[in-house]
Write a protein that holds these residues in place. Sequence first.
Motif, mmCIF file in Angstrom:
data_model
loop_
_atom_site.group_PDB
_atom_site.id
_atom_site.type_symbol
_atom_site.label_atom_id
_atom_site.label_comp_id
_atom_site.label_asym_id
_atom_site.label_seq_id
_atom_site.Cartn_x
_atom_site.Cartn_y
_atom_site.Cartn_z
ATOM 1 N N ASN A 39 -1.273 -1.134 -12.970
ATOM 2 C CA ASN A 39 -1.016 -1.276 -11.534
ATOM 3 C C ASN A 39 0.470 -1.151 -11.233
ATOM 4 O OD1 ASN A 39 -3.696 -1.529 -10.847
ATOM 5 N ND2 ASN A 39 -3.691 -3.760 -11.008
ATOM 6 N N HIS A 40 1.309 -1.690 -12.121
ATOM 7 C CA HIS A 40 2.749 -1.558 -11.925
ATOM 8 C C HIS A 40 3.173 -0.089 -11.975
ATOM 9 C CE1 HIS A 40 2.578 -5.851 -13.079
ATOM 10 N NE2 HIS A 40 3.601 -5.951 -12.240
ATOM 11 N N GLY A 41 2.588 0.648 -12.896
ATOM 12 C CA GLY A 41 2.880 2.072 -13.005
ATOM 13 C C GLY A 41 2.453 2.833 -11.759
ATOM 14 N N ARG A 42 1.314 2.456 -11.202
ATOM 15 C CA ARG A 42 0.848 3.093 -9.961
ATOM 16 C C ARG A 42 1.801 2.803 -8.809
ATOM 17 N NH1 ARG A 42 -4.217 5.163 -10.515
ATOM 18 N NH2 ARG A 42 -5.471 4.281 -12.166
ATOM 19 N N ILE A 43 2.237 1.567 -8.711
ATOM 20 C CA ILE A 43 3.160 1.188 -7.629
ATOM 21 C C ILE A 43 4.471 1.938 -7.782
ATOM 22 C CG2 ILE A 43 4.538 -0.723 -6.711
ATOM 23 C CD1 ILE A 43 2.090 -2.534 -7.302
ATOM 24 N N LEU A 44 5.008 1.977 -8.983
ATOM 25 C CA LEU A 44 6.260 2.687 -9.214
ATOM 26 C C LEU A 44 6.122 4.182 -8.956
ATOM 27 C CD1 LEU A 44 7.592 0.853 -12.400
ATOM 28 C CD2 LEU A 44 8.523 0.736 -10.085
ATOM 29 N N SER A 45 4.997 4.747 -9.323
ATOM 30 C CA SER A 45 4.746 6.170 -9.072
ATOM 31 C C SER A 45 4.683 6.456 -7.567
ATOM 32 C CB SER A 45 3.437 6.627 -9.712
ATOM 33 O OG SER A 45 3.489 6.477 -11.093
ATOM 34 N N GLY A 46 3.966 5.613 -6.856
ATOM 35 C CA GLY A 46 3.849 5.781 -5.417
ATOM 36 C C GLY A 46 5.182 5.611 -4.712
#
Length: 128
Positions: free
Chosen positions: A115-122
């Motif tokens: 989820n952290h990776g998704r947030i950072l990607s977004g």
Amino acid sequence: MNKQEQELQNPTSNPKKSIPPYMKAVSGSLGGIMEACCLQPIDVIKTRLQLDRTGNYKGIIHCGATVSRTEGVRALWKGLTPFATHLTLKYTLRMGSNAVLQSAFKDSQTGKISNHGRILSGFGAWCS
């Protein structure tokens, strides 16, 4: 045990195919074109109402009908090219960079993204 039961017991044996970043960029550009085509008439009407100093238009529907009747329906899409170009480039860049960033944040062992990776990607795509 049949093949379907085996796949249910071992879901990692059938991983999902990931969509390549260039396809996500293309889908973003198509989304930008569709958005521009749908929003341009509303934007033309809004601009006409804002610039109406003499009170020619009585509201949104009256403005749209008057423009269509006097200038033709195509007049509602005046200025579509620059608006569509802007949105196409914006969404191509955002969707493409989001896909690239998500692939960078994927776990090399599992192929999943946190989820952290998704947030950072977004966030990274939004900033681009």
